[in-house]
Motif scaffolding. Structure first.
Motif, PDB file in Angstrom:
ATOM      1  N   MET A   1      31.138 -28.834  -7.584  1.00 43.00           N
ATOM      2  CA  MET A   1      31.120 -30.239  -7.924  1.00 43.00           C
ATOM      3  C   MET A   1      31.414 -31.119  -6.702  1.00 43.00           C
ATOM      4  O   MET A   1      30.769 -32.106  -6.477  1.00 43.00           O
ATOM      5  N   PHE A   2      32.432 -30.710  -5.914  1.00 42.29           N
ATOM      6  CA  PHE A   2      32.799 -31.526  -4.765  1.00 42.29           C
ATOM      7  C   PHE A   2      31.727 -31.517  -3.692  1.00 42.29           C
ATOM      8  O   PHE A   2      31.522 -32.503  -3.002  1.00 42.29           O
ATOM      9  N   GLY A   3      31.042 -30.376  -3.541  1.00 48.12           N
ATOM     10  CA  GLY A   3      29.945 -30.312  -2.590  1.00 48.12           C
ATOM     11  C   GLY A   3      28.858 -31.293  -2.966  1.00 48.12           C
ATOM     12  O   GLY A   3      28.287 -31.968  -2.112  1.00 48.12           O
ATOM     13  N   ASN A   4      28.557 -31.380  -4.255  1.00 44.57           N
ATOM     14  CA  ASN A   4      27.560 -32.319  -4.749  1.00 44.57           C
ATOM     15  C   ASN A   4      28.013 -33.763  -4.502  1.00 44.57           C
ATOM     16  O   ASN A   4      27.207 -34.619  -4.156  1.00 44.57           O
ATOM     17  N   MET A   5      29.302 -34.022  -4.676  1.00 41.63           N
ATOM     18  CA  MET A   5      29.843 -35.370  -4.455  1.00 41.63           C
ATOM     19  C   MET A   5      29.705 -35.758  -2.986  1.00 41.63           C
ATOM     20  O   MET A   5      29.323 -36.883  -2.680  1.00 41.63           O
ATOM     21  N   GLU A   6      30.003 -34.825  -2.084  1.00 40.41           N
ATOM     22  CA  GLU A   6      29.855 -35.108  -0.657  1.00 40.41           C
ATOM     23  C   GLU A   6      28.397 -35.384  -0.304  1.00 40.41           C
ATOM     24  O   GLU A   6      28.103 -36.277   0.487  1.00 40.41           O
ATOM     25  N   GLU A   7      27.509 -34.630  -0.918  1.00 44.76           N
ATOM     26  CA  GLU A   7      26.082 -34.829  -0.688  1.00 44.76           C
ATOM     27  C   GLU A   7      25.647 -36.214  -1.196  1.00 44.76           C
ATOM     28  O   GLU A   7      24.895 -36.926  -0.526  1.00 44.76           O
ATOM     29  N   MET A   8      26.154 -36.600  -2.344  1.00 44.25           N
ATOM     30  CA  MET A   8      25.819 -37.910  -2.901  1.00 44.25           C
ATOM     31  C   MET A   8      26.365 -39.040  -2.026  1.00 44.25           C
ATOM     32  O   MET A   8      25.710 -40.059  -1.834  1.00 44.25           O
ATOM     33  N   GLN A   9      27.570 -38.845  -1.511  1.00 37.51           N
ATOM     34  CA  GLN A   9      28.158 -39.850  -0.616  1.00 37.51           C
ATOM     35  C   GLN A   9      27.319 -40.002   0.646  1.00 37.51           C
ATOM     36  O   GLN A   9      27.109 -41.115   1.128  1.00 37.51           O
ATOM     37  N   GLN A  10      26.842 -38.889   1.190  1.00 33.81           N
ATOM     38  CA  GLN A  10      26.012 -38.937   2.391  1.00 33.81           C
ATOM     39  C   GLN A  10      24.697 -39.646   2.102  1.00 33.81           C
ATOM     40  O   GLN A  10      24.247 -40.476   2.896  1.00 33.81           O
ATOM     41  N   LYS A  11      24.092 -39.341   0.956  1.00 32.70           N
ATOM     42  CA  LYS A  11      22.851 -40.013   0.580  1.00 32.70           C
ATOM     43  C   LYS A  11      23.073 -41.507   0.397  1.00 32.70           C
ATOM     44  O   LYS A  11      22.237 -42.320   0.803  1.00 32.70           O
ATOM     45  N   MET A  12      24.204 -41.868  -0.206  1.00 23.73           N
ATOM     46  CA  MET A  12      24.518 -43.289  -0.401  1.00 23.73           C
ATOM     47  C   MET A  12      24.697 -43.983   0.946  1.00 23.73           C
ATOM     48  O   MET A  12      24.195 -45.076   1.157  1.00 23.73           O
ATOM     49  N   LYS A  13      25.383 -43.325   1.863  1.00 21.81           N
ATOM     50  CA  LYS A  13      25.597 -43.906   3.195  1.00 21.81           C
ATOM     51  C   LYS A  13      24.257 -44.132   3.886  1.00 21.81           C
ATOM     52  O   LYS A  13      24.032 -45.201   4.471  1.00 21.81           O
ATOM     53  N   GLU A  14      23.363 -43.168   3.799  1.00 24.24           N
ATOM     54  CA  GLU A  14      22.040 -43.301   4.409  1.00 24.24           C
ATOM     55  C   GLU A  14      21.255 -44.441   3.757  1.00 24.24           C
ATOM     56  O   GLU A  14      20.588 -45.216   4.442  1.00 24.24           O
ATOM     57  N   LYS A  15      21.365 -44.541   2.449  1.00 24.62           N
ATOM     58  CA  LYS A  15      20.664 -45.600   1.720  1.00 24.62           C
ATOM     59  C   LYS A  15      21.201 -46.974   2.127  1.00 24.62           C
ATOM     60  O   LYS A  15      20.439 -47.917   2.342  1.00 24.62           O
ATOM     61  N   LEU A  16      22.526 -47.084   2.245  1.00 26.83           N
ATOM     62  CA  LEU A  16      23.141 -48.367   2.600  1.00 26.83           C
ATOM     63  C   LEU A  16      22.776 -48.804   4.017  1.00 26.83           C
ATOM     64  O   LEU A  16      22.570 -49.989   4.267  1.00 26.83           O
ATOM     65  N   THR A  17      22.694 -47.853   4.931  1.00 22.29           N
ATOM     66  CA  THR A  17      22.360 -48.229   6.308  1.00 22.29           C
ATOM     67  C   THR A  17      20.907 -48.670   6.432  1.00 22.29           C
ATOM     68  O   THR A  17      20.549 -49.357   7.384  1.00 22.29           O
ATOM     69  N   ALA A  18      20.075 -48.313   5.453  1.00 19.08           N
ATOM     70  CA  ALA A  18      18.664 -48.717   5.475  1.00 19.08           C
ATOM     71  C   ALA A  18      18.445 -50.110   4.881  1.00 19.08           C
ATOM     72  O   ALA A  18      17.393 -50.713   5.085  1.00 19.08           O
ATOM     73  N   ILE A  19      19.427 -50.623   4.160  1.00 18.54           N
ATOM     74  CA  ILE A  19      19.311 -51.950   3.538  1.00 18.54           C
ATOM     75  C   ILE A  19      19.873 -52.983   4.506  1.00 18.54           C
ATOM     76  O   ILE A  19      21.033 -52.908   4.901  1.00 18.54           O
TER      77      ILE A  19
END
Length: 92
Positions: free
Chosen positions: A1-19
């Motif tokens: 579960m935590f691995g998935n959460m870290e992956e989601m956080q990384q995806k969110m960070k990438e998404k935010l830097t693109a906006i």
């Protein structure tokens, strides 16, 4: 579960830097571009619209433009976080 959460956080960070967002002050004298990760990407100054002898005015316009850009970035970040949470939760 935590691995998935870290992956989601990384995806969110990438998404935010693109906006990207931008804001100005002094009718375009100072324009600031930032991303939704709240990083300042660029500061543009129109020399013709500023009184360079008035140091306080220049500083104030910079501060206003930066704060406006960061406020817009925070709004985008909140919206994207809200959307991510909706995707995580089961419907109903």
């Amino acid at each position: 579960m935590f691995g998935n959460m870290e992956e989601m956080q990384q995806k969110m960070k990438e998404k935010l830097t693109a906006i990207t967002v931008s804001a100005d002050a002094g009718d375009g004298a100072v324009t600031v571009k930032a991303n939704a990760g709240r990083e300042i990407l660029n500061i543009s100054i129109n020399k013709e619209l500023l009184d360079w002898d008035d140091k306080e005015e220049v500083e104030d316009l910079l501060m206003v433009a930066v704060n406006r850009a960061l406020e817009k970035a925070a709004e985008k970040e909140a919206l994207e976080t809200q959307n991510m949470m909706k995707d995580m939760l089961p419907p109903g």
